[in-house]
Design an enzyme around this catalytic site. Structure first.
Site, short mmCIF file in Angstrom:
data_model
loop_
_atom_site.label_atom_id
_atom_site.label_comp_id
_atom_site.label_asym_id
_atom_site.label_seq_id
_atom_site.Cartn_x
_atom_site.Cartn_y
_atom_site.Cartn_z
N CYS A 1 43.09 47.02 36.46
CA CYS A 1 43.17 47.65 38.04
C CYS A 1 41.85 48.19 38.54
O CYS A 1 41.52 47.51 39.61
CB CYS A 1 44.14 48.69 37.89
N ARG B 1 42.34 43.06 29.42
CA ARG B 1 41.75 42.49 30.59
C ARG B 1 40.35 43.59 31.11
O ARG B 1 40.56 44.64 31.10
CB ARG B 1 42.66 42.62 31.92
N GLY C 1 37.21 49.38 32.76
CA GLY C 1 37.57 48.17 32.69
C GLY C 1 39.15 48.07 33.02
O GLY C 1 39.63 48.96 33.80
N1 LIG Z 1 48.67 47.32 34.86
C1 LIG Z 1 48.78 48.62 35.25
O1 LIG Z 1 48.28 49.73 34.56
C2 LIG Z 1 49.15 48.88 36.69
C3 LIG Z 1 49.24 49.95 37.53
C4 LIG Z 1 49.30 50.11 38.75
C5 LIG Z 1 49.54 49.04 39.43
N2 LIG Z 1 49.44 47.77 38.97
C6 LIG Z 1 49.50 46.73 39.86
O2 LIG Z 1 50.74 45.96 39.67
C7 LIG Z 1 50.68 44.53 39.73
C8 LIG Z 1 51.25 43.87 38.56
O3 LIG Z 1 50.34 44.42 37.27
P1 LIG Z 1 50.80 44.07 35.62
O4 LIG Z 1 49.44 44.65 35.02
O5 LIG Z 1 52.14 44.50 35.74
O6 LIG Z 1 50.53 42.47 35.80
P2 LIG Z 1 50.74 41.48 34.53
O7 LIG Z 1 49.92 40.31 34.68
O8 LIG Z 1 50.88 42.18 33.36
O9 LIG Z 1 52.28 40.89 34.99
C9 LIG Z 1 52.62 40.19 35.96
C10 LIG Z 1 53.93 39.36 35.63
O10 LIG Z 1 54.21 38.74 36.83
C11 LIG Z 1 55.05 37.27 36.36
N3 LIG Z 1 54.99 36.51 37.56
C12 LIG Z 1 53.94 36.06 38.35
N4 LIG Z 1 54.63 35.28 39.30
C13 LIG Z 1 56.18 35.31 39.30
C14 LIG Z 1 57.21 34.99 40.09
N5 LIG Z 1 56.88 34.06 41.24
N6 LIG Z 1 58.14 35.36 39.66
C15 LIG Z 1 58.50 36.02 38.61
N7 LIG Z 1 57.41 36.65 37.91
C16 LIG Z 1 56.39 36.23 38.04
C17 LIG Z 1 53.68 36.98 35.39
O11 LIG Z 1 54.42 35.83 34.43
C18 LIG Z 1 53.66 38.36 34.67
O12 LIG Z 1 54.28 38.30 33.48
C19 LIG Z 1 49.15 44.17 39.99
O13 LIG Z 1 48.95 44.50 41.25
C20 LIG Z 1 48.59 45.55 39.54
O14 LIG Z 1 47.23 45.86 40.37
C21 LIG Z 1 48.96 47.64 37.46
#
Ligand SMILES: NC(=O)c1ccc[n+]([C@@H]2O[C@H](COP(=O)([O-])OP(=O)(O)OC[C@H]3O[C@@H](n4cnc5c(N)ncnc54)[C@H](O)[C@@H]3O)[C@@H](O)[C@H]2O)c1
Length: 458
Positions: A274, A343, A271
């Site tokens: 990612c 999520r 889940g």
């Molecule tokens: N969560 C993980 O473990 C993980 C690990 C590796 C890669 N990733 C990748 O990294 C990316 C981010 O993941 P996450 O889990 O941190 O996302 P998240 O949803 O926790 O955070 C994203 C943030 O971006 C903000 N945001 C959206 N549009 C914006 C803008 N125009 N300007 C400023 N802020 C803005 C949102 O308000 C939110 O706080 C994704 O592509 C994900 O696939 C995530």
């Protein structure tokens, strides 16, 4: 180095704080005012072990600031990391609307800002825009084009996929197995490599490559990990059908050094924010180029089926219509231990199915009640602060997350509180034989169920 992280979610906040922790001047930008207000009060909007303390120390030292002011955050930065979400759209494709909106803002800020008009030294020192979000191959090109719609001033593009694991994110970022950098030219690659030097003093590699390859590394890695999980779950299902024990099979199989024993545990399937979306995005990339990803289609389908199959175990234990009016306890809501992220958590699928079949649900998670209340189940379920409170009067307990605190519970206390001593263990935390001796009916994954517990227990 002056760095701006765009998006203060799991990735932007952790990586920004770690960059500040080694002396960089980091601005974390978000469009969510509530998150920024919390952070300015020293409170992390997410649960990640060790993060609150690190945020407070670096903010106090003046190296870490939080803002919603996009123009100044972009103008002051030498390097901008785009870390916004890339959720699945309704067709399963990576939705790039947040990435492209950030790119448009960056273009406008570069245009409105002072300085560079291109050429020579200015060109060499141009702002680097790095896509850290997980994005389909070709996205960096789209980001470059979006920025260039708003400015003719020079900027450079880089790709830097992130491999941190929620729950161990600080350690993963500070001591990465590898760092992957995609750069459009040698100078940009070198500037980004230098930024990571302090994190690879242990000799672990920094790979600098072309941007499309860097973008693909992230999908290939997540698709491989998801494949391992679906593979072992498929074997676990065969074990159940043929009376093999998946623990024994696992031991016999994983001692082969070609196979190895990492990330091969049967359970409720993957889940989180990612694997599910990244596997779907890979499938879409295959469709878009006319090369269908048959293996990944199967990985996705096996994962979906795994949850349904586990629910079938629960419903068939109670018989037709038998869940109506039953009270079911749930241990673990987060998609994995160490995080409050829910999520795509298997717990949500199971809790929804339980409610749809007329059961009441009382759930306990060490840290995810607030996220579940706000973004998951709301008040459809009740929340128990203590795991044993989630056992009071229940007709069964369902274990969805392998939090360490669930691994060696007081079985007498559990049984004494339960209406019926029935445990559905989606994470194979306990040994079937000892559960029998402790007087439980016990179902797990890939192992013979215990339907006749010892009568002497309790
Ligand atoms: N969560 C993980 O473990 C993980 C690990 C590796 C890669 N990733 C990748 O990294 C990316 C981010 O993941 P996450 O889990 O941190 O996302 P998240 O949803 O926790 O955070 C994203 C943030 O971006 C903000 N945001 C959206 N549009 C914006 C803008 N125009 N300007 C400023 N802020 C803005 C949102 O308000 C939110 O706080 C994704 O592509 C994900 O696939 C995530």
């Amino acid at each position: 180095m002056k760095i701006t992280m765009v998006g203060t979610g799991y990735v932007g906040l952790v990586t920004g704080t770690c960059f500040a922790n080694i002396g960089n001047d980091v601005t974390c930008l978000d469009i969510d005012q509530k998150k920024i207000d919390k952070l300015n009060n020293g409170i992390s909007p997410i649960y990640e072990p060790g993060l609150d303390d690190m945020i407070q120390r670096n903010a106090k030292a003046g190296r870490l600031t939080f803002t919603t002011d996009a123009a100044s955050a972009y103008q002051s930065a030498q390097v901008v990391f785009i870390c916004v979400g890339t959720p699945s759209d309704e067709r399963g494709r990576a939705d790039l609307k947040y990435v492209l909106a950030a790119a448009a803002d960056i273009g406008k800020a570069i245009e409105a800002g002072p300085g560079e008009t291109g050429g020579g030294e200015e060109e060499r020192r141009a702002k680097i825009i790095v896509v850290k979000s997980t994005v389909p191959v070709g996205t960096n090109k789209k980001v470059r084009a979006e920025i260039a719609k708003h400015t003719n001033k020079p900027f450079k593009m880089g790709s830097n996929p992130e491999f941190l694991k929620e729950g161990a994110a600080i350690n993963d970022f500070n001591k990465p197995d590898r760092v992957v950098i995609g750069a459009e030219d040698e100078g940009t690659g070198e500037r980004l490599r230098k930024l990571y030097d302090p994190f690879v003093r242990n000799g672990n590699p920094v790979f600098v490559m072309d941007i499309p390859s860097a973008e693909m590394v992230k999908y290939a890695s997540n698709a491989m990990l998801a494949t391992k999980i679906s593979f072992i779950n498929e074997i676990a299902n065969l074990c159940e059908a043929y009376g093999s024990d998946v623990d024994e099979v696992w031991r016999g199989m994983t001692t082969d050094s070609r196979i190895g024993n990492k990330f091969l545990y049967p359970g409720l399937g993957y889940g989180g924010s990612c694997f599910p979306k990244d596997v779907l995005a890979c499938i879409s990339m295959g469709e878009d180029c006319g090369r269908p990803t048959q293996l990944l289609d199967a990985v996705h389908n096996v994962n979906q089926l795994q949850r349904d199959r586990f629910f079938e175990k629960i419903s068939s234990h109670f018989g037709a219509g038998g869940l109506a009016g039953k009270k079911i306890g749930v241990w673990g809501i987060a998609f994995k231990p160490g995080t409050d992220d829910i999520r795509e958590a298997p717990s949500l699928t199971l809790m929804k199915a339980l409610l749809d079949n007329g059961a009441q649900v009382v759930a306990h998670d060490p840290v995810a009640h607030e996220t579940c209340q706000d973004h998951g189940m709301g008040d459809q379920i009740t929340y128990a602060e203590d795991p044993y409170d989630a056992c009071v009067g229940v007709d069964a307990l369902v274990i969805c997350t392998d939090w360490p605190s669930f691994k060696q519970p007081d079985f007498d206390q559990m049984r004494a509180r339960m209406n019926q001593p029935v445990v559905f263990d989606g994470r194979n935390l306990y040994h079937p034989e000892s559960m029998r001796e402790d007087g439980f009916v016990y179902y797990s994954v890939g192992r013979e169920p215990v339907t006749k517990p010892s009568v002497t227990a309790g």
